[in-house]
Design a protein around this motif. Structure first.
Motif, short mmCIF file in Angstrom:
data_model
loop_
_atom_site.label_atom_id
_atom_site.label_comp_id
_atom_site.label_asym_id
_atom_site.label_seq_id
_atom_site.Cartn_x
_atom_site.Cartn_y
_atom_site.Cartn_z
N ASP A 276 0.86 -1.18 0.00
CA ASP A 276 0.00 0.00 0.00
C ASP A 276 0.90 1.23 0.00
O ASP A 276 1.61 1.49 0.98
CB ASP A 276 -0.90 -0.03 1.24
N THR A 277 0.85 2.01 -1.08
CA THR A 277 1.72 3.17 -1.23
C THR A 277 0.90 4.44 -1.29
O THR A 277 0.00 4.58 -2.12
CB THR A 277 2.56 3.04 -2.52
N ALA A 278 1.19 5.38 -0.38
CA ALA A 278 0.52 6.68 -0.40
C ALA A 278 1.18 7.56 -1.46
O ALA A 278 2.41 7.65 -1.53
CB ALA A 278 0.63 7.34 0.96
N ILE A 279 0.35 8.19 -2.29
CA ILE A 279 0.85 9.00 -3.40
C ILE A 279 0.22 10.38 -3.32
O ILE A 279 -1.01 10.51 -3.20
CB ILE A 279 0.53 8.34 -4.75
N GLU A 280 1.06 11.40 -3.40
CA GLU A 280 0.59 12.78 -3.38
C GLU A 280 0.14 13.20 -4.77
O GLU A 280 0.78 14.00 -5.45
CB GLU A 280 1.69 13.70 -2.85
#
Length: 209
Positions: free
Chosen positions: A79-83
């Motif tokens: 799970d990767t948070a992306i701006e």
């Protein structure tokens, strides 16, 4: 026939407590699911065992691996948070013929589609053949399966990307991968972690322009 407490059952009659225990044992499902946290994403090993008529007991989370056991599948979830907005990230993910430009440049040199099949050229001129299983715009989910060209000895591969909104300018990219044999989980995990980092950097850079 009803029995009072302490009164013995007549010959041939079955005890209601016995029936109650049997009902509990017969409803037990013999299913072992082992989840272990490696550094970063989670790796889950799932194994099914035939049900038995013996009383259910607490099963310790240990998988005994033998040459005949082939049901355990390693599942890696990153799970990767992306701006960047979910719309922008999904637009890049669903563009399956531009993965070398919009997701992982450098790791993939070229991509081309032939029907539902995608051919990826990677460094060293190796070609990976993938089947695009589904592209769901409502769920923002892409599913695919690599079927040929592995650099590691996999016998099964299925993966999906799903974009989950987290506000107007932020989202999560969830990359789920199932592989066999499960002993290859750590090697696949390392590739998933590095690939996710490249995707994050690429998508955020594109979003800032």
């Amino acid at each position: 026939m009803r029995l009072t407490r302490g009164e013995p059952a007549p010959p041939g009659a079955s005890s209601p407590l016995k029936h109650r225990h049997l009902a509990c044992f017969s409803s037990a499902v013999s299913h072992v699911r082992i989840a272990c946290r490696l550094q970063g994403p989670s790796v889950t090993l799932t194994q099914h065992r035939p049900s038995t008529a013996r009383p259910a007991r607490r099963i310790h989370p240990v998988v005994h691996r033998t040459r005949r056991e082939t049901a355990a599948i390693a599942t890696i979830v990153q799970d990767t948070a992306i701006e960047a907005s979910a719309e922008d990230v999904w637009d890049a993910v669903r563009d399956v013929e531009a993965v070398h430009k919009r997701l992982i440049p450098g790791y993939v040199l070229d991509a081309r589609m032939d029907g539902d099949t995608r051919y990826l050229t990677v460094p060293g001129d190796a070609v990976i053949r993938e089947l695009i299983v589904s592209i769901d715009d409502d769920l923002r989910r892409l599913a695919y399966s690599a079927v040929e060209g592995f650099k590691i000895p996999l016998t099964h591969h299925h993966a999906s990307f799903q974009v989950v909104p987290d506000g107007p300018t932020r989202c999560h990219l969830v990359w789920t991968t199932d592989v066999l044999p499960h002993d290859m989980a750590e090697q696949v995990r390392l590739r998933v972690v590095r690939g996710s980092q490249v995707m994050k950097e690429t998508l955020e850079q594109q979003s800032s322009h």
